[in-house]
Design a protein around this motif. Structure first.
Motif, PDB file in Angstrom:
ATOM      1  N   ARG A 187       0.859  -1.226   0.006  1.00 53.19           N
ATOM      2  CA  ARG A 187       0.177   0.048  -0.008  1.00 53.19           C
ATOM      3  C   ARG A 187       0.881   1.471  -0.034  1.00 53.19           C
ATOM      4  NH1 ARG A 187      -2.851  -3.162   3.780  1.00 53.19           N
ATOM      5  NH2 ARG A 187      -1.824  -1.754   5.600  1.00 53.19           N
ATOM      6  N   ALA A 188       2.093   1.092   0.808  1.00 51.33           N
ATOM      7  CA  ALA A 188       2.874   2.356   0.793  1.00 51.33           C
ATOM      8  C   ALA A 188       3.808   3.002  -0.398  1.00 51.33           C
ATOM      9  CB  ALA A 188       3.595   2.249   2.425  1.00 51.33           C
ATOM     10  N   LEU A 189       4.098   1.649  -1.041  1.00 49.16           N
ATOM     11  CA  LEU A 189       5.161   2.116  -2.104  1.00 49.16           C
ATOM     12  C   LEU A 189       4.610   2.527  -3.353  1.00 49.16           C
ATOM     13  CD1 LEU A 189       7.207  -1.519  -1.898  1.00 49.16           C
ATOM     14  CD2 LEU A 189       8.135   1.015  -1.326  1.00 49.16           C
ATOM     15  N   LYS A 190       5.574   3.527  -3.977  1.00 49.44           N
ATOM     16  CA  LYS A 190       4.993   4.289  -5.088  1.00 49.44           C
ATOM     17  C   LYS A 190       5.113   3.163  -6.232  1.00 49.44           C
ATOM     18  CE  LYS A 190       7.067   8.651  -3.836  1.00 49.44           C
ATOM     19  NZ  LYS A 190       8.644   9.458  -3.934  1.00 49.44           N
ATOM     20  N   PRO A 191       4.766   3.456  -7.347  1.00 50.93           N
ATOM     21  CA  PRO A 191       5.133   2.656  -8.621  1.00 50.93           C
ATOM     22  C   PRO A 191       6.525   3.001  -8.691  1.00 50.93           C
ATOM     23  CG  PRO A 191       3.013   3.981  -9.051  1.00 50.93           C
ATOM     24  CD  PRO A 191       3.702   4.370  -7.735  1.00 50.93           C
ATOM     25  N   GLY A 192       7.386   1.601  -8.862  1.00 53.54           N
ATOM     26  CA  GLY A 192       8.632   1.474  -9.179  1.00 53.54           C
ATOM     27  C   GLY A 192       9.281   1.602  -7.865  1.00 53.54           C
ATOM     28  N   GLY A 193       8.571   1.629  -6.532  1.00 53.13           N
ATOM     29  CA  GLY A 193       9.197   1.606  -5.147  1.00 53.13           C
ATOM     30  C   GLY A 193       9.664   0.051  -5.015  1.00 53.13           C
ATOM     31  N   LEU A 194      10.793  -0.046  -4.198  1.00 56.15           N
ATOM     32  CA  LEU A 194      11.474  -1.292  -4.014  1.00 56.15           C
ATOM     33  C   LEU A 194      11.058  -1.981  -2.329  1.00 56.15           C
ATOM     34  CD1 LEU A 194      14.579  -0.362  -5.336  1.00 56.15           C
ATOM     35  CD2 LEU A 194      13.176  -2.141  -6.558  1.00 56.15           C
ATOM     36  N   LEU A 195      10.911  -3.243  -2.336  1.00 57.03           N
ATOM     37  CA  LEU A 195      10.765  -3.910  -0.957  1.00 57.03           C
ATOM     38  C   LEU A 195      11.599  -4.731  -0.907  1.00 57.03           C
ATOM     39  CD1 LEU A 195       9.121  -4.696   1.340  1.00 57.03           C
ATOM     40  CD2 LEU A 195       7.638  -6.024  -0.062  1.00 57.03           C
ATOM     41  N   ALA A 196      12.439  -4.774   0.144  1.00 56.06           N
ATOM     42  CA  ALA A 196      13.770  -5.696   0.330  1.00 56.06           C
ATOM     43  C   ALA A 196      13.321  -6.324   1.665  1.00 56.06           C
ATOM     44  CB  ALA A 196      14.996  -4.953   0.353  1.00 56.06           C
ATOM     45  N   VAL A 197      13.422  -7.636   1.695  1.00 56.34           N
ATOM     46  CA  VAL A 197      13.158  -8.421   2.955  1.00 56.34           C
ATOM     47  C   VAL A 197      14.111  -9.412   3.061  1.00 56.34           C
ATOM     48  CG1 VAL A 197      11.344  -9.692   4.216  1.00 56.34           C
ATOM     49  CG2 VAL A 197      10.593  -8.421   2.387  1.00 56.34           C
ATOM     50  N   VAL A 198      14.820  -9.275   4.455  1.00 54.74           N
ATOM     51  CA  VAL A 198      15.828 -10.221   5.001  1.00 54.74           C
ATOM     52  C   VAL A 198      15.113 -11.221   5.837  1.00 54.74           C
ATOM     53  CG1 VAL A 198      18.002 -10.503   6.183  1.00 54.74           C
ATOM     54  CG2 VAL A 198      17.832  -8.578   4.496  1.00 54.74           C
ATOM     55  N   SER A 199      15.142 -12.406   5.683  1.00 60.40           N
ATOM     56  CA  SER A 199      14.649 -13.649   6.500  1.00 60.40           C
ATOM     57  C   SER A 199      15.823 -14.415   6.986  1.00 60.40           C
ATOM     58  CB  SER A 199      13.586 -14.363   5.809  1.00 60.40           C
ATOM     59  OG  SER A 199      14.042 -15.254   4.776  1.00 60.40           O
ATOM     60  N   PHE A 200      15.339 -15.176   8.006  1.00 55.70           N
ATOM     61  CA  PHE A 200      16.392 -16.035   8.676  1.00 55.70           C
ATOM     62  C   PHE A 200      15.973 -17.412   9.065  1.00 55.70           C
ATOM     63  CE2 PHE A 200      17.927 -11.661   9.863  1.00 55.70           C
ATOM     64  CZ  PHE A 200      19.212 -12.092   9.615  1.00 55.70           C
ATOM     65  N   HIS A 201      14.826 -17.786   8.693  1.00 57.94           N
ATOM     66  CA  HIS A 201      14.596 -19.389   8.582  1.00 57.94           C
ATOM     67  C   HIS A 201      13.570 -19.610   7.769  1.00 57.94           C
ATOM     68  CE1 HIS A 201      10.815 -18.543  10.949  1.00 57.94           C
ATOM     69  NE2 HIS A 201      11.378 -17.791  11.698  1.00 57.94           N
ATOM     70  N   SER A 202      13.303 -21.013   7.444  1.00 57.81           N
ATOM     71  CA  SER A 202      12.549 -21.294   6.224  1.00 57.81           C
ATOM     72  C   SER A 202      11.110 -20.767   6.459  1.00 57.81           C
ATOM     73  CB  SER A 202      12.622 -22.852   6.316  1.00 57.81           C
ATOM     74  OG  SER A 202      11.957 -23.379   7.179  1.00 57.81           O
ATOM     75  N   LEU A 203      10.510 -20.947   7.486  1.00 56.06           N
ATOM     76  CA  LEU A 203       8.990 -20.591   7.587  1.00 56.06           C
ATOM     77  C   LEU A 203       8.958 -18.939   7.227  1.00 56.06           C
ATOM     78  CD1 LEU A 203       8.144 -22.155  10.932  1.00 56.06           C
ATOM     79  CD2 LEU A 203       7.735 -23.182   8.689  1.00 56.06           C
ATOM     80  N   GLU A 204       9.871 -17.997   7.298  1.00 54.04           N
ATOM     81  CA  GLU A 204       9.658 -16.792   7.084  1.00 54.04           C
ATOM     82  C   GLU A 204       9.828 -16.376   5.757  1.00 54.04           C
ATOM     83  OE1 GLU A 204      11.679 -14.245  10.977  1.00 54.04           O
ATOM     84  OE2 GLU A 204      12.849 -14.993   9.380  1.00 54.04           O
ATOM     85  N   ASP A 205      10.866 -17.183   5.067  1.00 59.35           N
ATOM     86  CA  ASP A 205      11.211 -17.030   3.752  1.00 59.35           C
ATOM     87  C   ASP A 205      10.262 -17.517   2.979  1.00 59.35           C
ATOM     88  OD1 ASP A 205      13.291 -16.532   1.448  1.00 59.35           O
ATOM     89  OD2 ASP A 205      13.300 -18.811   1.110  1.00 59.35           O
ATOM     90  N   ARG A 206       9.494 -18.536   3.408  1.00 58.99           N
ATOM     91  CA  ARG A 206       8.362 -19.409   2.446  1.00 58.99           C
ATOM     92  C   ARG A 206       7.309 -18.068   2.456  1.00 58.99           C
ATOM     93  NH1 ARG A 206       5.409 -24.226   5.253  1.00 58.99           N
ATOM     94  NH2 ARG A 206       4.435 -22.442   6.508  1.00 58.99           N
ATOM     95  N   ILE A 207       7.068 -17.484   3.499  1.00 61.39           N
ATOM     96  CA  ILE A 207       6.109 -16.306   3.323  1.00 61.39           C
ATOM     97  C   ILE A 207       6.442 -15.341   2.409  1.00 61.39           C
ATOM     98  CG2 ILE A 207       4.962 -14.650   4.783  1.00 61.39           C
ATOM     99  CD1 ILE A 207       4.727 -16.489   7.005  1.00 61.39           C
ATOM    100  N   VAL A 208       7.337 -14.791   2.415  1.00 65.55           N
ATOM    101  CA  VAL A 208       8.094 -13.783   1.628  1.00 65.55           C
ATOM    102  C   VAL A 208       8.056 -14.268   0.076  1.00 65.55           C
ATOM    103  CG1 VAL A 208       9.968 -12.160   0.939  1.00 65.55           C
ATOM    104  CG2 VAL A 208       9.257 -12.662   3.343  1.00 65.55           C
ATOM    105  N   LYS A 209       8.588 -15.439  -0.157  1.00 67.00           N
ATOM    106  CA  LYS A 209       8.661 -15.952  -1.435  1.00 67.00           C
ATOM    107  C   LYS A 209       7.255 -16.284  -2.145  1.00 67.00           C
ATOM    108  CE  LYS A 209       9.873 -20.112  -4.011  1.00 67.00           C
ATOM    109  NZ  LYS A 209      10.565 -21.576  -3.839  1.00 67.00           N
ATOM    110  N   ARG A 210       6.307 -16.833  -1.259  1.00 61.92           N
ATOM    111  CA  ARG A 210       4.806 -16.796  -1.846  1.00 61.92           C
ATOM    112  C   ARG A 210       4.019 -15.524  -2.128  1.00 61.92           C
ATOM    113  NH1 ARG A 210       2.366 -22.245   0.943  1.00 61.92           N
ATOM    114  NH2 ARG A 210       3.875 -23.476   0.193  1.00 61.92           N
ATOM    115  N   PHE A 211       4.690 -14.508  -1.178  1.00 64.09           N
ATOM    116  CA  PHE A 211       4.073 -13.184  -1.252  1.00 64.09           C
ATOM    117  C   PHE A 211       4.351 -12.428  -2.691  1.00 64.09           C
ATOM    118  CE2 PHE A 211       4.395  -8.420  -1.154  1.00 64.09           C
ATOM    119  CZ  PHE A 211       3.251  -8.034  -0.823  1.00 64.09           C
TER     120      PHE A 211
END
Length: 328
Positions: free
Chosen positions: A222-246
């Motif tokens: 909702r907050a990002l402008k068109p062209g805006g970037l979202l960078a997410v650092v995760s540390f275990h498989s459950l977090e990374d799975r959510i980010v990947k599927r998102f």
């Protein structure tokens, strides 16, 4: 010697893959301020640092003034980052999980390596891990350990916790670590401490981390402008799975659905994924910062499609089948 006590994980690839760094960015997990400093020094006009931990914000008082009005700090959760931003953003950075700063403070109760009160709260309100361990039903504890920590011995550990608390409240990290360790085989050299998964699971439950993550990803959209970037650092498989599927879900589909969700009307692409595979730390970073060993970075670029609702089930966010609490 630097006055920045903790090294931000995967900062270099974030700055490289998101270059040029310009405009307004939000660091949703401010911590020791490493990402915020890196973004400001790389050229961001404004960084809004958000953290639910008032201690983290207080620790920044010694250096924040050097950035003037280019750095704005907000006490709150990144699940509401669009409200905290108050303006369209050019970028969002999220470093998930507990910070090394919090792990290094025994009084916060996150680590089993140093005995301290069994707290684990990232903020200063709500139930602590001690409340959960001493009051939850055995079935609830087992579900938390299994679904949030992927602990195979969850039922055995939950049973041992319930038995131990009949002799008195479990109040410290050392007490809990001993109870868990007694339920599991002695680790071989190089293996993690037997209590690692249990402590992870309880921390996630205390801080509602998976709910926060799903809501935070939606808020970033909702907050990002068109062209805006979202960078997410995760540390275990459950977090990374959510980010990947998102990112996969927000890339749009043809309406036929996939194994993560049912078919329906075609969805517009809301993000373009810039990292086909997650980015890990290189040898130089691992040598300088062993904490980066399990870190994974995913980055997406916002399109001009309107933001939409996010379904936690589609993202594979773990859910507990039971929610009952033991009476006092």
């Amino acid at each position: 010697m630097t006055d920045q006590p903790h090294i931000p994980v995967l900062l270099a690839p974030i700055l490289r893959l998101c270059a040029p760094i310009r405009g307004a960015w939000l660091d949703g997990t401010f911590g020791a301020g490493g990402y915020a400093r890196g973004l400001l020094e790389a050229g961001a006009d404004l960084v809004i640092g958000v953290d639910r931990d008032p201690t983290a914000l207080a620790m920044a008082e010694g250096w924040r003034e050097s950035y003037g009005d280019r750095l704005r700090l907000v006490e709150g959760t990144f699940s509401e980052l669009d409200d905290h931003a108050g303006q369209p953003l050019d970028g969002v950075v999220l470093d998930l999980g507990v910070s090394s700063m919090q792990l290094d403070q025994p009084e916060r109760g996150f680590s089993f390596l140093r005995d301290g009160p069994l707290d684990m709260r990232m903020g200063d309100s709500g139930d602590s891990a001690a409340d959960l361990v001493n009051e939850a039903d055995e079935g609830v504890l087992a579900d938390i350990l299994y679904h949030y920590g992927e602990e195979r011995a969850s039922r055995r550990i939950a049973r041992a916790i319930v038995q131990a608390r009949t002799k008195g409240r479990i109040e410290t990290t050392g007490q809990l670590a001993e109870i868990v360790a007694a339920c599991l085989p002695r680790p071989k050299p190089g293996q993690s401490h037997p209590a690692t998964r249990s402590f992870q699971a309880l921390r996630i439950a205390v801080n509602a981390e998976f709910d926060q993550l799903v809501e935070g990803l939606a808020a970033a959209e909702r907050a990002l402008k068109p062209g805006g970037l979202l960078a997410v650092v995760s540390f275990h498989s459950l977090e990374d799975r959510i980010v990947k599927r998102f990112f996969a879900d927000r890339a749009g589909d043809d309406g036929h659905g996939n194994r993560h969700g049912p078919g329906g009307l075609a969805q517009p692409a809301r993000f373009v994924t810039l990292t086909r595979k997650p980015v890990g730390a290189d040898d130089d970073e691992l040598a300088a910062n062993p904490r980066a060993r399990s870190a994974l970075l995913r980055i997406g670029r916002r399109t001009d499609a309107p933001a939409g609702a996010v379904d936690p089930a589609t993202l594979g966010a773990p859910r507990l089948p039971t929610t009952r609490r033991k009476g006092r």
